[in-house]
Design an enzyme around this catalytic site. Structure first.
Site, PDB file in Angstrom:
ATOM      1  N   LEU A   1      17.126  55.048  46.054  1.00  0.00           N
ATOM      2  CA  LEU A   1      17.333  53.652  45.667  1.00  0.00           C
ATOM      3  C   LEU A   1      18.590  53.528  44.802  1.00  0.00           C
ATOM      4  CD1 LEU A   1      13.622  52.842  44.728  1.00  0.00           C
ATOM      5  CD2 LEU A   1      14.768  52.460  46.911  1.00  0.00           C
TER       6      LEU A   1
ATOM      7  N   ALA B   1      45.829  50.217  46.270  1.00  0.00           N
ATOM      8  CA  ALA B   1      45.865  50.455  44.822  1.00  0.00           C
ATOM      9  C   ALA B   1      44.914  49.533  44.090  1.00  0.00           C
ATOM     10  CB  ALA B   1      47.289  50.293  44.305  1.00  0.00           C
TER      11      ALA B   1
ATOM     12  N   GLU C   1      40.854  54.938  40.948  1.00  0.00           N
ATOM     13  CA  GLU C   1      39.864  55.799  40.288  1.00  0.00           C
ATOM     14  C   GLU C   1      39.766  57.149  41.005  1.00  0.00           C
ATOM     15  OE1 GLU C   1      36.167  53.637  39.799  1.00  0.00           O
ATOM     16  OE2 GLU C   1      37.148  52.076  38.609  1.00  0.00           O
TER      17      GLU C   1
ATOM     18  N   GLU D   1      50.536  51.034  48.765  1.00  0.00           N
ATOM     19  CA  GLU D   1      49.939  49.708  48.536  1.00  0.00           C
ATOM     20  C   GLU D   1      50.803  48.639  49.201  1.00  0.00           C
ATOM     21  OE1 GLU D   1      47.216  48.035  47.025  1.00  0.00           O
ATOM     22  OE2 GLU D   1      48.376  46.335  47.741  1.00  0.00           O
TER      23      GLU D   1
ATOM     24  N   MET E   1      33.051  41.944  44.183  1.00  0.00           N
ATOM     25  CA  MET E   1      32.020  42.909  44.595  1.00  0.00           C
ATOM     26  C   MET E   1      31.788  43.885  43.453  1.00  0.00           C
ATOM     27  SD  MET E   1      32.799  43.672  48.579  1.00  0.00           S
ATOM     28  CE  MET E   1      32.497  42.430  49.833  1.00  0.00           C
ATOM     29  N   LEU E   2      31.019  43.426  42.472  1.00  0.00           N
ATOM     30  CA  LEU E   2      30.776  44.222  41.275  1.00  0.00           C
ATOM     31  C   LEU E   2      29.283  44.348  41.040  1.00  0.00           C
ATOM     32  CD1 LEU E   2      33.423  42.500  38.960  1.00  0.00           C
ATOM     33  CD2 LEU E   2      33.615  44.760  40.016  1.00  0.00           C
ATOM     34  N   ALA E   3      28.857  45.548  40.651  1.00  0.00           N
ATOM     35  CA  ALA E   3      27.429  45.793  40.434  1.00  0.00           C
ATOM     36  C   ALA E   3      26.851  44.818  39.409  1.00  0.00           C
ATOM     37  CB  ALA E   3      27.224  47.223  39.965  1.00  0.00           C
TER      38      ALA E   3
ATOM     39  N   HIS F   1      36.587  49.745  10.309  1.00  0.00           N
ATOM     40  CA  HIS F   1      37.839  50.507  10.295  1.00  0.00           C
ATOM     41  C   HIS F   1      37.535  51.967  10.046  1.00  0.00           C
ATOM     42  CE1 HIS F   1      41.993  51.581   9.566  1.00  0.00           C
ATOM     43  NE2 HIS F   1      41.606  52.212   8.463  1.00  0.00           N
TER      44      HIS F   1
HETATM   45  P1  NAI Z   1      40.438  46.089  46.618  1.00  0.00           P
HETATM   46  O1  NAI Z   1      40.299  44.955  47.554  1.00  0.00           O
HETATM   47  O2  NAI Z   1      40.183  45.889  45.194  1.00  0.00           O
HETATM   48  O3  NAI Z   1      41.920  46.718  46.746  1.00  0.00           O
HETATM   49  C1  NAI Z   1      42.429  47.121  47.996  1.00  0.00           C
HETATM   50  C2  NAI Z   1      43.928  47.188  47.968  1.00  0.00           C
HETATM   51  O4  NAI Z   1      44.350  47.647  49.240  1.00  0.00           O
HETATM   52  C3  NAI Z   1      44.594  45.834  47.750  1.00  0.00           C
HETATM   53  O5  NAI Z   1      45.502  45.937  46.683  1.00  0.00           O
HETATM   54  C4  NAI Z   1      45.305  45.570  49.073  1.00  0.00           C
HETATM   55  O6  NAI Z   1      46.541  44.898  48.907  1.00  0.00           O
HETATM   56  C5  NAI Z   1      45.534  46.971  49.605  1.00  0.00           C
HETATM   57  N1  NAI Z   1      45.685  47.049  51.054  1.00  0.00           N
HETATM   58  C6  NAI Z   1      44.965  46.387  51.991  1.00  0.00           C
HETATM   59  N2  NAI Z   1      45.390  46.744  53.236  1.00  0.00           N
HETATM   60  C7  NAI Z   1      46.406  47.618  53.068  1.00  0.00           C
HETATM   61  C8  NAI Z   1      47.242  48.342  53.963  1.00  0.00           C
HETATM   62  N3  NAI Z   1      47.101  48.215  55.281  1.00  0.00           N
HETATM   63  N4  NAI Z   1      48.185  49.176  53.461  1.00  0.00           N
HETATM   64  C9  NAI Z   1      48.313  49.308  52.103  1.00  0.00           C
HETATM   65  N5  NAI Z   1      47.548  48.660  51.225  1.00  0.00           N
HETATM   66  C10 NAI Z   1      46.590  47.823  51.701  1.00  0.00           C
HETATM   67  O7  NAI Z   1      39.503  47.220  47.241  1.00  0.00           O
HETATM   68  P2  NAI Z   1      38.868  48.580  46.757  1.00  0.00           P
HETATM   69  O8  NAI Z   1      39.630  49.238  45.673  1.00  0.00           O
HETATM   70  O9  NAI Z   1      38.649  49.325  48.029  1.00  0.00           O
HETATM   71  O10 NAI Z   1      37.484  48.114  46.165  1.00  0.00           O
HETATM   72  C11 NAI Z   1      36.549  47.449  46.999  1.00  0.00           C
HETATM   73  C12 NAI Z   1      35.624  46.582  46.193  1.00  0.00           C
HETATM   74  O11 NAI Z   1      34.807  47.379  45.373  1.00  0.00           O
HETATM   75  C13 NAI Z   1      36.387  45.621  45.315  1.00  0.00           C
HETATM   76  O12 NAI Z   1      35.786  44.372  45.386  1.00  0.00           O
HETATM   77  C14 NAI Z   1      36.237  46.202  43.947  1.00  0.00           C
HETATM   78  O13 NAI Z   1      36.218  45.223  42.944  1.00  0.00           O
HETATM   79  C15 NAI Z   1      34.906  46.963  44.037  1.00  0.00           C
HETATM   80  N6  NAI Z   1      34.949  48.111  43.163  1.00  0.00           N
HETATM   81  C16 NAI Z   1      35.010  47.934  41.833  1.00  0.00           C
HETATM   82  C17 NAI Z   1      35.114  49.008  40.994  1.00  0.00           C
HETATM   83  C18 NAI Z   1      35.180  48.779  39.549  1.00  0.00           C
HETATM   84  O14 NAI Z   1      34.903  47.683  39.107  1.00  0.00           O
HETATM   85  N7  NAI Z   1      35.561  49.759  38.755  1.00  0.00           N
HETATM   86  C19 NAI Z   1      35.155  50.373  41.477  1.00  0.00           C
HETATM   87  C20 NAI Z   1      35.100  50.447  42.882  1.00  0.00           C
HETATM   88  C21 NAI Z   1      35.004  49.338  43.681  1.00  0.00           C
END
Ligand code: NAI
Length: 466
Positions: free
Chosen positions: A40, A182, A188, A204, A319-321, A445
């Site tokens: 789960l 990126a 990460e 990117e 898309m955030l937990a 502090h």
């Molecule tokens: P993302 O949508 O945040 O970033 C993907 C990046 O890929 C964008 O900057 C986009 O311009 C680029 N991209 C798209 N097609 C491309 C191409 N053909 N060539 C080069 N660059 C390209 O997606 P990501 O990082 O995969 O995360 C997915 C989801 O999961 C997001 O909604 C994110 O918020 C969530 N997530 C959040 C985390 C956190 O809050 N720490 C950690 C992991 C995921």
């Protein structure tokens, strides 16, 4: 085939689904939660937030031992990596937490069913596993999450071209890793393997990293990551790929118009995620999705079919937990007859690189568009005593306010422990607080949190330590 009756049947046991299940059970509903996976916790616990943070923490310790311990006067010879053990530790963390979710459901008397769910009607869900059973229910909540998006010319093969799931479990450190995208996932996991010894190239499509972040901070983050050894090609689009026995090559069209070929042992495609609704039978019963596949819901999380609700990655929004969790709580309360809602203006987001990038509310670019006049205050970590003591001086805090009222409309933190520091800003925003409110609050502090107080003082031009 057996028939059972519930008040609420939830599809998916990720942070949205299992939290909704517990809350609904607390409110006296008879709840079943259907999950197709054995463990789960959804993407977050199994193959997302938690295992990535386990590896981020382990790899950061390794990088510190190699590069930073000596500056603290700690001499450690012969540092080496036991990747197998590192991965095993990560699995243990995941196992403990997914097991914890199972215990929580049991404790709250939520019936947990393993199998694939199909909605037969607004009052009936079929669960398919070795056998098939039907659950009768008053309401249905879809919390089926999302899956990694694929590039059409670069389909995942699980070996050379991988998504985040495989990138959490490489059995050896790739000598060269290309990351496409990126966003948080790319940065990460790129950081993890870079710290463990990979030569990492991030490609990117946009001219900047972390598209949704405040430009000033994401630009600084890029510089810090470059100092750590990560290479970036921005404004670059991947055109084609050739997969060999031992490596994979991609053609990249650069912003300059030039096309270059880059080769790596593996490619991580991290170009976003898409809602996962396969096999649910949504179309057959009239649940409408938008062009991106997100289920359409109103502000009560109701889909186009009465009695069927949806939350989390499967509906629009980040898309955030933690966003899914908040929606799960609110939706369960609404289904139980209470009044509830989610404040989407105060949802923090974090990229767990080191330094971390955390933000809540509007970026400066968005604020300039939405408000007549804004004010901003900044404070660098370099000027903070605790950051100096810890030798963690990269980054800054930026606070943005509506100039007319001083109300905080955005806070952005690049720096050590930003993921925890952002909670202070989120609470103040939730209470509709001002920069003056933070500036007048006594902060212990020496702490990293003083960077927030100083940035708040800077909004009114009365910063002390800068
Ligand atoms: P993302 O949508 O945040 O970033 C993907 C990046 O890929 C964008 O900057 C986009 O311009 C680029 N991209 C798209 N097609 C491309 C191409 N053909 N060539 C080069 N660059 C390209 O997606 P990501 O990082 O995969 O995360 C997915 C989801 O999961 C997001 O909604 C994110 O918020 C969530 N997530 C959040 C985390 C956190 O809050 N720490 C950690 C992991 C995921």
């Amino acid at each position: 085939m057996s028939d059972k009756t519930y008040d609420l049947v939830i599809i998916g046991a990720g942070p949205g689904g299992y939290v909704a299940a517990i809350r609904a059970a607390q409110l006296g509903l008879r709840v079943a939660c259907i999950e197709k996976e054995k463990n789960l916790g959804g993407t977050c616990l199994r193959v997302g937030c938690i295992p990535s943070k386990a590896l981020l923490d382990s790899s950061e310790l390794y990088a510190q031992a190699k590069q930073k311990f000596s500056t603290h006067g700690i001499v450690v010879d012969n540092i080496s990596l036991d990747l197998k053990k590192m991965l095993k530790r990560k699995e243990k963390v995941v196992k403990t937490l997914t097991g914890g979710v199972a215990s929580l459901l049991k404790k709250n008397k939520v019936e947990r069913l393993q199998g694939t769910a199909k909605i037969i009607s607004p009052n009936c869900v079929e669960v398919l596993n070795d056998t098939s059973s039907r659950l009768n229910t008053t309401s249905i909540l879809v919390a089926s999450g999302s899956v990694p998006a694929e590039l059409p010319f670069l389909p995942f093969d699980g070996e050379r071209i991988v998504c985040s799931t495989e990138a959490l479990s490489f059995s050896t450190v790739p000598s060269r890793l290309i990351v496409i995208g990126a966003g948080p996932i790319g940065l990460e996991l790129g950081s993890v393997w870079s710290r463990l010894g990979s030569q990492v190239l991030v490609v990117e499509a946009m001219e900047r990293i972390v598209a949704g972040a405040d430009v000033e901070l994401s630009t600084q983050l890029q510089k810090v990551l470059e100092k750590q050894g990560i290479e970036f090609k921005l404004g670059a689009s991947v055109k084609a790929a050739t997969v060999g026995d031992k490596d994979v090559s991609i053609e990249i069209a650069l912003a300059s118009g030039e096309t270059v070929t880059e080769t790596a042992d593996r490619i991580l495609v991290a170009v976003g995620r898409k809602p996962y609704t396969d096999g649910l039978g949504l179309e057959d019963i009239g649940v409408i999705c938008d062009e991106r596949g997100c289920i359409n819901v109103n502000d009560q999380f109701q889909t186009t079919v009465p009695g069927i609700y949806a939350i989390g990655d499967v509906v629009s929004g980040p898309m955030l937990a933690h966003k899914a969790e908040e929606e799960g709580l609110a939706c369960a309360e609404i289904i139980a007859g209470q009044v509830s809602q989610v404040n989407y203006q105060a949802i923090p987001s974090v990229v767990y690189t080191w330094p971390e990038l955390a933000s809540v509310g509007l970026t400066e670019e968005q604020a300039l568009e939405d408000y007549e006049e804004i004010a901003s205050g900044r404070f660098p970590f370099m000027a903070n005593g605790r950051a100096r003591a810890a030798d963690d001086c990269d980054g800054l805090v930026k606070i943005i306010t509506d100039k007319k009222t001083d109300r905080i409309i955005g806070v952005h933190i690049l720096g050590a422990r930003a993921s925890d520091l952002i909670a202070e800003a989120t609470i103040v925003m939730e209470f509709g607080g001002s920069a003056e409110d933070i500036a007048r609050t006594c902060h212990a502090h020496p702490t990293f949190s003083e960077t927030i107080k100083e940035a708040a003082l800077d909004v009114a031009g009365r910063v002390i330590h800068k």
